[in-house]
Design a protein around this motif. Sequence first.
Motif, mmCIF file in Angstrom:
data_model
loop_
_atom_site.group_PDB
_atom_site.id
_atom_site.type_symbol
_atom_site.label_atom_id
_atom_site.label_comp_id
_atom_site.label_asym_id
_atom_site.label_seq_id
_atom_site.Cartn_x
_atom_site.Cartn_y
_atom_site.Cartn_z
ATOM 1 N N LEU A 7 -127.363 82.536 84.937
ATOM 2 C CA LEU A 7 -126.593 83.122 85.636
ATOM 3 C C LEU A 7 -125.688 83.813 85.000
ATOM 4 O O LEU A 7 -125.522 85.164 85.247
ATOM 5 C CB LEU A 7 -125.944 82.520 86.528
ATOM 6 N N ARG A 8 -125.474 82.973 83.256
ATOM 7 C CA ARG A 8 -124.757 84.156 82.491
ATOM 8 C C ARG A 8 -126.022 85.396 82.057
ATOM 9 O O ARG A 8 -124.865 86.295 81.683
ATOM 10 C CB ARG A 8 -123.884 83.661 80.873
ATOM 11 N N LEU A 9 -126.798 84.913 82.271
ATOM 12 C CA LEU A 9 -127.674 86.024 81.662
ATOM 13 C C LEU A 9 -128.156 87.030 82.390
ATOM 14 O O LEU A 9 -127.992 88.151 82.065
ATOM 15 C CB LEU A 9 -128.990 85.090 81.301
ATOM 16 N N ILE A 10 -127.997 86.797 83.794
ATOM 17 C CA ILE A 10 -128.398 87.555 84.425
ATOM 18 C C ILE A 10 -126.947 88.713 84.725
ATOM 19 O O ILE A 10 -126.818 89.877 84.827
ATOM 20 C CB ILE A 10 -128.173 86.837 86.225
ATOM 21 N N SER A 11 -125.353 88.058 84.810
ATOM 22 C CA SER A 11 -124.238 88.905 84.292
ATOM 23 C C SER A 11 -124.216 89.685 83.923
ATOM 24 O O SER A 11 -123.839 90.976 83.633
ATOM 25 C CB SER A 11 -123.351 88.199 84.572
ATOM 26 N N VAL A 12 -124.736 89.109 82.501
ATOM 27 C CA VAL A 12 -125.529 90.632 81.162
ATOM 28 C C VAL A 12 -126.706 91.735 81.757
ATOM 29 O O VAL A 12 -126.127 92.938 81.574
ATOM 30 C CB VAL A 12 -125.068 89.850 79.781
ATOM 31 N N GLY A 13 -127.405 91.432 82.121
ATOM 32 C CA GLY A 13 -128.341 91.746 82.536
ATOM 33 C C GLY A 13 -128.576 92.417 83.666
ATOM 34 O O GLY A 13 -128.500 93.929 83.604
ATOM 35 N N LEU A 65 -118.590 95.340 86.337
ATOM 36 C CA LEU A 65 -119.555 94.331 87.396
ATOM 37 C C LEU A 65 -120.212 93.006 87.217
ATOM 38 O O LEU A 65 -120.099 92.066 87.790
ATOM 39 C CB LEU A 65 -120.968 95.010 87.701
ATOM 40 N N GLY A 66 -120.221 93.132 85.763
ATOM 41 C CA GLY A 66 -120.783 92.238 84.668
ATOM 42 C C GLY A 66 -119.666 91.320 84.915
ATOM 43 O O GLY A 66 -120.023 89.769 85.156
ATOM 44 N N LEU A 67 -118.512 91.443 84.972
ATOM 45 C CA LEU A 67 -117.324 90.505 84.599
ATOM 46 C C LEU A 67 -116.723 89.716 85.605
ATOM 47 O O LEU A 67 -116.536 88.892 85.511
ATOM 48 C CB LEU A 67 -116.181 91.131 84.110
ATOM 49 N N VAL A 122 -127.608 60.570 75.028
ATOM 50 C CA VAL A 122 -127.914 61.394 73.952
ATOM 51 C C VAL A 122 -127.874 60.559 72.566
ATOM 52 O O VAL A 122 -128.471 61.064 72.227
ATOM 53 C CB VAL A 122 -127.029 63.211 73.854
ATOM 54 N N ALA A 123 -126.728 59.902 71.861
ATOM 55 C CA ALA A 123 -126.150 59.372 71.512
ATOM 56 C C ALA A 123 -126.991 58.136 71.210
ATOM 57 O O ALA A 123 -127.820 58.448 69.482
ATOM 58 C CB ALA A 123 -124.833 58.249 71.413
ATOM 59 N N ARG A 124 -127.771 57.691 72.015
ATOM 60 C CA ARG A 124 -128.996 56.996 72.152
ATOM 61 C C ARG A 124 -130.728 57.522 71.805
ATOM 62 O O ARG A 124 -131.345 56.906 72.306
ATOM 63 C CB ARG A 124 -129.487 55.976 73.156
ATOM 64 N N GLY A 125 -130.171 58.727 71.867
ATOM 65 C CA GLY A 125 -131.633 59.527 71.851
ATOM 66 C C GLY A 125 -132.176 60.118 72.703
ATOM 67 O O GLY A 125 -133.517 59.851 72.678
ATOM 68 N N GLU A 126 -132.160 59.676 74.298
ATOM 69 C CA GLU A 126 -132.919 59.766 74.905
ATOM 70 C C GLU A 126 -132.822 61.439 75.241
ATOM 71 O O GLU A 126 -131.019 61.914 74.915
ATOM 72 C CB GLU A 126 -131.780 59.379 76.365
ATOM 73 N N THR A 127 -133.124 61.846 75.946
ATOM 74 C CA THR A 127 -133.424 63.209 77.381
ATOM 75 C C THR A 127 -132.924 63.458 78.467
ATOM 76 O O THR A 127 -132.765 62.482 78.448
ATOM 77 C CB THR A 127 -134.992 64.018 76.388
ATOM 78 N N VAL A 128 -132.080 64.006 78.377
ATOM 79 C CA VAL A 128 -131.298 64.602 79.086
ATOM 80 C C VAL A 128 -130.965 66.202 80.139
ATOM 81 O O VAL A 128 -130.940 67.101 78.983
ATOM 82 C CB VAL A 128 -129.695 63.917 78.997
ATOM 83 N N ILE A 129 -131.618 66.087 80.868
ATOM 84 C CA ILE A 129 -131.547 67.351 81.374
ATOM 85 C C ILE A 129 -130.604 67.478 83.083
ATOM 86 O O ILE A 129 -130.187 67.065 83.132
ATOM 87 C CB ILE A 129 -133.367 67.528 82.462
ATOM 88 N N GLU A 130 -129.975 68.901 82.561
ATOM 89 C CA GLU A 130 -128.814 68.363 83.187
ATOM 90 C C GLU A 130 -129.347 70.026 83.958
ATOM 91 O O GLU A 130 -129.203 71.151 83.223
ATOM 92 C CB GLU A 130 -127.162 69.396 82.623
ATOM 93 N N PRO A 131 -129.618 70.268 85.524
ATOM 94 C CA PRO A 131 -130.367 71.276 85.985
ATOM 95 C C PRO A 131 -128.643 72.754 86.380
ATOM 96 O O PRO A 131 -128.622 73.144 85.841
ATOM 97 C CB PRO A 131 -130.580 70.704 86.800
ATOM 98 N N GLN A 132 -127.892 71.682 86.191
ATOM 99 C CA GLN A 132 -126.132 72.604 86.984
ATOM 100 C C GLN A 132 -126.184 73.263 85.258
ATOM 101 O O GLN A 132 -126.053 74.695 85.597
ATOM 102 C CB GLN A 132 -125.291 71.818 87.007
ATOM 103 N N LYS A 133 -125.977 73.209 84.350
ATOM 104 C CA LYS A 133 -125.796 74.059 82.844
ATOM 105 C C LYS A 133 -127.233 75.420 82.855
ATOM 106 O O LYS A 133 -126.748 76.357 82.520
ATOM 107 C CB LYS A 133 -125.886 73.071 81.303
ATOM 108 N N ILE A 134 -128.527 74.512 83.107
ATOM 109 C CA ILE A 134 -129.327 75.486 83.537
ATOM 110 C C ILE A 134 -128.962 76.393 84.339
ATOM 111 O O ILE A 134 -129.487 77.789 83.720
ATOM 112 C CB ILE A 134 -130.913 74.814 83.393
ATOM 113 N N ILE A 135 -128.686 76.144 85.339
ATOM 114 C CA ILE A 135 -128.778 77.472 86.476
ATOM 115 C C ILE A 135 -127.123 78.025 85.660
ATOM 116 O O ILE A 135 -127.480 79.668 86.230
ATOM 117 C CB ILE A 135 -128.606 76.569 87.552
ATOM 118 N N LYS A 136 -126.699 77.775 85.385
ATOM 119 C CA LYS A 136 -125.434 78.297 84.702
ATOM 120 C C LYS A 136 -125.660 79.219 83.838
ATOM 121 O O LYS A 136 -125.097 80.164 83.559
ATOM 122 C CB LYS A 136 -124.115 77.311 85.028
ATOM 123 N N SER A 137 -126.397 78.651 82.669
ATOM 124 C CA SER A 137 -126.672 79.961 81.805
ATOM 125 C C SER A 137 -127.753 81.113 82.337
ATOM 126 O O SER A 137 -127.369 81.825 81.309
ATOM 127 C CB SER A 137 -127.201 78.690 80.429
#
Length: 318
Positions: A256-262, A205-207, A239-254
């Motif tokens: 969902l990966r945790l949910i897979s393990v859960g 199921l997790g896989l 990021v190289a210029r020191g700016e903060t970049v928020i990536e919602p897609q990466k956050i959602i994917k991360s």
Amino acid sequence: MLAHCSARRAVNVLHRPCGNVQPRSFQRRTFVSIETFTNGFLDLATALPLPSSFPPYSTTIIICTVVSRLIWTVPFSIWAKQRQRRAEEEVMPIVNSLKPGVSKLVLTEMQKIGVRGTKEQIQAAHGKRVKQLLTTRQKQLFSEYRCSPGFTMAIPIITQVPLFMGFSIVLNRLSQAPTPFDSESFLTLSTLAHADPTATLPIALGLITLANVESSRWFMTDAQRERQEKVQKWKEDRVARGETVIEPQKIIKSALRLISVGRIVVATMVPGGVIIYWVTSATFGLVQTWIMDYLELQRKRKLALAPALSKKIPTAKQ
């Protein structure tokens, strides 16, 4: 069956806390509604003309899962895909065509106001104002074309969760002793009323869930990959210029990966009938995603080739 149901109803009434007693009619309606589904499932498993070699309850769980997903969730998924298509192919081209005009308009306004500062400050202020105007117009277009991304993303959750929770509750009730689920085994399950002792199905199921999360990258056109690489490079430069970049897609994917393990952890504690349903539902969702993404990939490739093919067609001489 009637004697068993009456005895269990009496036990439930006797053991219910006195401080939270509800009207008899409400208790009866709630109890009968769940019993109706459980008894209906057992009757269906008995009535289906299955081969004798097929385990009746496990096979009925799989059939009910596939049929319910086909009837209930697939149409909503197709509707969500159509909304996404309108957003990508009708709204976004309009927004992109507005960028040059909005950029000139903002620059003219800034010149009239007399905005001063360094080159970087002026560019940042200009970009921020342009983005605000385009975002406002984009939201208006999403509303006009009825393809708001937020609601589009929520459609699968809204339609799948009630079905998922309801069937899981019914199967969990059927797994309570005494139950005919004790008399049937399936794959690594010794009985459908107990958890998988080998944890094989929970791991599967997790896989499967993880594969569904990662499969979005498997069906991408060359243009989409190129655009993704450009966006990634732009983010790295920020990021190289020191700016903060928020990536919602990466956050959602991360997440969902945790949910897979859960899901693996939770699945090791639920009865076998429930885990069969979960694995079947996840497998159906994965196959559905693959099919829909593949068809969408083929459609986009045909659209990309259409202009090139039209140029190759010789025009008739006047």
